[in-house]
Design an enzyme around this catalytic site. Sequence first.
Site, PDB file in Angstrom:
ATOM      1  N   GLY A  53      -4.656   0.638  15.269  1.00  0.00           N
ATOM      2  CA  GLY A  53      -5.861  -0.159  15.420  1.00  0.00           C
ATOM      3  C   GLY A  53      -5.633  -1.175  16.534  1.00  0.00           C
ATOM      4  O   GLY A  53      -4.542  -1.730  16.656  1.00  0.00           O
ATOM      5  N   ASN A  77      -2.638  -3.569  15.737  1.00  0.00           N
ATOM      6  CA  ASN A  77      -2.482  -4.070  14.378  1.00  0.00           C
ATOM      7  C   ASN A  77      -1.208  -3.475  13.763  1.00  0.00           C
ATOM      8  O   ASN A  77      -1.084  -2.259  13.617  1.00  0.00           O
ATOM      9  CB  ASN A  77      -3.716  -3.646  13.565  1.00  0.00           C
ATOM     10  CG  ASN A  77      -3.560  -3.914  12.087  1.00  0.00           C
ATOM     11  OD1 ASN A  77      -2.735  -4.732  11.684  1.00  0.00           O
ATOM     12  ND2 ASN A  77      -4.348  -3.216  11.285  1.00  0.00           N
ATOM     13  N   ARG A  95       2.453  15.170   5.984  1.00  0.00           N
ATOM     14  CA  ARG A  95       3.363  15.681   7.014  1.00  0.00           C
ATOM     15  C   ARG A  95       4.841  15.629   6.608  1.00  0.00           C
ATOM     16  O   ARG A  95       5.700  16.152   7.313  1.00  0.00           O
ATOM     17  CB  ARG A  95       3.147  14.912   8.326  1.00  0.00           C
ATOM     18  CG  ARG A  95       1.924  15.411   9.083  1.00  0.00           C
ATOM     19  CD  ARG A  95       1.885  14.839  10.471  1.00  0.00           C
ATOM     20  NE  ARG A  95       1.440  13.458  10.467  1.00  0.00           N
ATOM     21  CZ  ARG A  95       1.823  12.554  11.366  1.00  0.00           C
ATOM     22  NH1 ARG A  95       2.682  12.872  12.312  1.00  0.00           N
ATOM     23  NH2 ARG A  95       1.366  11.320  11.312  1.00  0.00           N
ATOM     24  N   TYR A 112      35.592  13.439 -14.121  1.00  0.00           N
ATOM     25  CA  TYR A 112      34.403  13.977 -14.789  1.00  0.00           C
ATOM     26  C   TYR A 112      34.758  15.147 -15.680  1.00  0.00           C
ATOM     27  O   TYR A 112      35.399  16.100 -15.250  1.00  0.00           O
ATOM     28  CB  TYR A 112      33.399  14.416 -13.721  1.00  0.00           C
ATOM     29  CG  TYR A 112      32.103  14.980 -14.262  1.00  0.00           C
ATOM     30  CD1 TYR A 112      31.262  14.191 -15.041  1.00  0.00           C
ATOM     31  CD2 TYR A 112      31.722  16.291 -13.989  1.00  0.00           C
ATOM     32  CE1 TYR A 112      30.066  14.703 -15.536  1.00  0.00           C
ATOM     33  CE2 TYR A 112      30.527  16.811 -14.477  1.00  0.00           C
ATOM     34  CZ  TYR A 112      29.708  16.009 -15.245  1.00  0.00           C
ATOM     35  OH  TYR A 112      28.526  16.514 -15.730  1.00  0.00           O
ATOM     36  N   ARG A 146      55.512  20.277 -12.371  1.00  0.00           N
ATOM     37  CA  ARG A 146      55.531  21.602 -11.761  1.00  0.00           C
ATOM     38  C   ARG A 146      56.679  22.439 -12.341  1.00  0.00           C
ATOM     39  O   ARG A 146      57.672  21.905 -12.832  1.00  0.00           O
ATOM     40  CB  ARG A 146      55.661  21.498 -10.247  1.00  0.00           C
ATOM     41  CG  ARG A 146      56.910  20.792  -9.797  1.00  0.00           C
ATOM     42  CD  ARG A 146      56.958  20.665  -8.275  1.00  0.00           C
ATOM     43  NE  ARG A 146      58.180  20.010  -7.854  1.00  0.00           N
ATOM     44  CZ  ARG A 146      58.228  18.797  -7.329  1.00  0.00           C
ATOM     45  NH1 ARG A 146      57.146  18.088  -7.162  1.00  0.00           N
ATOM     46  NH2 ARG A 146      59.392  18.290  -6.969  1.00  0.00           N
ATOM     47  N   LEU A 152       0.838  -1.198   0.000  1.00  0.00           N
ATOM     48  CA  LEU A 152       0.000   0.000   0.000  1.00  0.00           C
ATOM     49  C   LEU A 152       0.874   1.250   0.000  1.00  0.00           C
ATOM     50  O   LEU A 152       1.665   1.458   0.920  1.00  0.00           O
ATOM     51  CB  LEU A 152      -0.923   0.009   1.225  1.00  0.00           C
ATOM     52  CG  LEU A 152      -1.799  -1.235   1.413  1.00  0.00           C
ATOM     53  CD1 LEU A 152      -2.719  -1.061   2.608  1.00  0.00           C
ATOM     54  CD2 LEU A 152      -2.599  -1.529   0.157  1.00  0.00           C
ATOM     55  N   ALA A 153       0.710   2.050  -1.026  1.00  0.00           N
ATOM     56  CA  ALA A 153       1.571   3.230  -1.146  1.00  0.00           C
ATOM     57  C   ALA A 153       0.861   4.393  -1.826  1.00  0.00           C
ATOM     58  O   ALA A 153       1.474   5.179  -2.535  1.00  0.00           O
ATOM     59  CB  ALA A 153       2.835   2.861  -1.915  1.00  0.00           C
ATOM     60  N   ALA A 200      55.094  15.731  -6.547  1.00  0.00           N
ATOM     61  CA  ALA A 200      54.045  16.541  -5.928  1.00  0.00           C
ATOM     62  C   ALA A 200      53.502  17.573  -6.910  1.00  0.00           C
ATOM     63  O   ALA A 200      54.224  18.042  -7.793  1.00  0.00           O
ATOM     64  CB  ALA A 200      54.596  17.238  -4.692  1.00  0.00           C
TER      65      ALA A 200
HETATM   66  C1  UD1 Z   1      -3.623   1.376   9.492  1.00  0.00           C
HETATM   67  C2  UD1 Z   1      -4.599   0.367  10.098  1.00  0.00           C
HETATM   68  C3  UD1 Z   1      -4.355   0.294  11.599  1.00  0.00           C
HETATM   69  C4  UD1 Z   1      -2.924  -0.117  11.868  1.00  0.00           C
HETATM   70  C5  UD1 Z   1      -1.945   0.859  11.154  1.00  0.00           C
HETATM   71  C6  UD1 Z   1      -0.559   0.323  11.244  1.00  0.00           C
HETATM   72  C7  UD1 Z   1      -6.597   0.501   8.715  1.00  0.00           C
HETATM   73  C8  UD1 Z   1      -7.987   0.964   8.618  1.00  0.00           C
HETATM   74  N1  UD1 Z   1      -5.945   0.779   9.830  1.00  0.00           N
HETATM   75  O1  UD1 Z   1      -3.977   2.631  10.062  1.00  0.00           O
HETATM   76  O2  UD1 Z   1      -5.247  -0.676  12.184  1.00  0.00           O
HETATM   77  O3  UD1 Z   1      -2.689  -0.122  13.263  1.00  0.00           O
HETATM   78  O4  UD1 Z   1      -2.282   0.978   9.760  1.00  0.00           O
HETATM   79  O5  UD1 Z   1       0.320   1.273  10.732  1.00  0.00           O
HETATM   80  O6  UD1 Z   1      -6.109  -0.138   7.813  1.00  0.00           O
HETATM   81  N2  UD1 Z   1      -3.200   3.780   1.996  1.00  0.00           N
HETATM   82  C9  UD1 Z   1      -3.561   3.657   0.670  1.00  0.00           C
HETATM   83  N3  UD1 Z   1      -4.793   4.070   0.272  1.00  0.00           N
HETATM   84  C10 UD1 Z   1      -5.705   4.578   1.126  1.00  0.00           C
HETATM   85  C11 UD1 Z   1      -5.327   4.704   2.485  1.00  0.00           C
HETATM   86  C12 UD1 Z   1      -4.088   4.300   2.888  1.00  0.00           C
HETATM   87  O7  UD1 Z   1      -2.775   3.177  -0.149  1.00  0.00           O
HETATM   88  O8  UD1 Z   1      -6.802   4.921   0.677  1.00  0.00           O
HETATM   89  C13 UD1 Z   1      -1.868   3.352   2.420  1.00  0.00           C
HETATM   90  C14 UD1 Z   1      -1.033   4.459   3.003  1.00  0.00           C
HETATM   91  O9  UD1 Z   1      -0.260   5.077   2.001  1.00  0.00           O
HETATM   92  C15 UD1 Z   1      -0.161   3.717   3.999  1.00  0.00           C
HETATM   93  C16 UD1 Z   1      -1.025   2.537   4.438  1.00  0.00           C
HETATM   94  O10 UD1 Z   1      -2.023   2.407   3.451  1.00  0.00           O
HETATM   95  O11 UD1 Z   1       1.005   3.208   3.403  1.00  0.00           O
HETATM   96  C17 UD1 Z   1      -1.636   2.720   5.800  1.00  0.00           C
HETATM   97  O12 UD1 Z   1      -2.483   3.838   5.752  1.00  0.00           O
HETATM   98  P1  UD1 Z   1      -2.641   4.827   6.963  1.00  0.00           P
HETATM   99  O13 UD1 Z   1      -3.598   5.881   6.609  1.00  0.00           O
HETATM  100  O14 UD1 Z   1      -1.312   5.208   7.469  1.00  0.00           O
HETATM  101  O15 UD1 Z   1      -3.362   3.845   8.010  1.00  0.00           O
HETATM  102  P2  UD1 Z   1      -3.465   4.060   9.551  1.00  0.00           P
HETATM  103  O16 UD1 Z   1      -4.543   5.035   9.806  1.00  0.00           O
HETATM  104  O17 UD1 Z   1      -2.152   4.329  10.117  1.00  0.00           O
END
Ligand code: UD1
Length: 423
Positions: A142, A172, A14, A356, A411, A7-8, A394
């Site tokens: 979570g 979590n 921030r 370079y 030199r 997930l990215a 040198a």
């Molecule tokens: C999430 C978990 C939480 C856990 C925590 C651990 C959920 C609902 N909650 O919360 O239980 O303790 O991670 O770090 O999953 N992302 C997407 N698309 C989206 C939203 C998020 O790709 O629509 C990606 C973000 O870029 C990130 C990751 O998912 O890499 C986690 O998202 P983030 O919003 O940080 O979740 P948390 O609220 O921290």
Amino acid sequence: MLKSIILAAGKGTRMKSETPKVLHEIFNKTLLSYVIDSVNNTGLADENIVIIGHQAEKVEEYVKKNYSNSKTVVQSPQLGTGHAVSMALPLLENYDGEIIILCGDTPLITSETIKEFVEFHRLEKSDLTVMSAIFDNPANYGRIIRNQDGSLNSIVEEKDATLEQKAVHEVNAGIYCLNWSKIKPAFKDLKSNNAQGEYYLTDIIKWAAGAKLKALAFTLKNNEEIFGINSKENLAKASRYLNNRTLSKLMAQGVTIVDPISTWISPETEIEPDTIIYPSCYIEGKNKIGKNCKIGPFAHLRGDVVLEDNVKIGNFVEVKKTTVKSNTNACHLTYLGDSEIGSNVNIGAGTITANYNPLTKVKSKTIIKDNAKIGSNSVLVAPVTIEEGANVGAVGVITKSIPAWALAITRAPLKIIEGWVKR
Ligand code: UD1
Ligand code: CA
């Protein structure tokens, strides 16, 4: 068979940066690469699917360029972690293996832990395994909610939690392993009726329990591994954690590190026992350093550096893409780039390999063979070879190769004019 979903898509507000969060770097390596490499290094996964959204083009280009076994899927708009995973559904329609889900912003997760996690999932014949962690201060995570008998009930986000649930210290960690064909239907059932109005990935736990599937938690041993990056301060902290991990490993292998506080060594640097690293060195990229070398204080190795045994790289010496054979010294104020340096060579103070050409933008090689001596303040204008045993006087400005055992002087001769000052 196993694939990963990373997930990215999140924004990373921030970080206050024009660079997408997952493309920020620690030791010249992106956060996303740390995660993908950790998955790839388990040898378990044949494909990674990266969910992208914020600045998708940049992340997509990065993944394409660097990973032949990874693809990207765009999530737009970003409606939560569950929604993010569901973006991969079309790609996995006929897939019947396991899926592990990780976050692209937790670079400290190790291959060993991922392996252990998947092995646990397999051994326990689990359908859905979530990684949990025990925190003294569980704020913002979570919470893992268990039934009386200890079995998993659900995950409740902090914003949705009751006071009683908030008191739970098991959280979590955000890493999951699922038997895809069994859990896949959960994604069609996700609802967004929660405090954040998002489709929560975490709701698949409750769904699995309802579907009478086996859902388990695997507890992480070292909480550092799920340290997430949300700010520049987090980034600095993660760098420090990663550095400490590397220094501890190197010291355990017999490397002397005089001052771990001011020493930075990338995880891809190998160093053999009895080498001493003096304070304030910065060693980045992939390097291989032999036995009994002395590095620093204040040395900068920039990657692709190979040092054989008994090499000295002293203060204010920068080395990049260079091989140095045994018993060679470059003790002071020197730049060695794109070079091959032999054994028993002495590189005088202030020597520069001019690798370079800013007009042609071409980088060229400097080759210095065994037993050569380079006088102080010399510039070796590459491409150039100093053959075996040759000496450079040198302040040499060396634009042509120097034959074996020759002396090269460039030199102007010293002129002494007696009484000149008084006259
Ligand atoms: C999430 C978990 C939480 C856990 C925590 C651990 C959920 C609902 N909650 O919360 O239980 O303790 O991670 O770090 O999953 N992302 C997407 N698309 C989206 C939203 C998020 O790709 O629509 C990606 C973000 O870029 C990130 C990751 O998912 O890499 C986690 O998202 P983030 O919003 O940080 O979740 P948390 O609220 O921290
Ligand atoms: Ca988070």
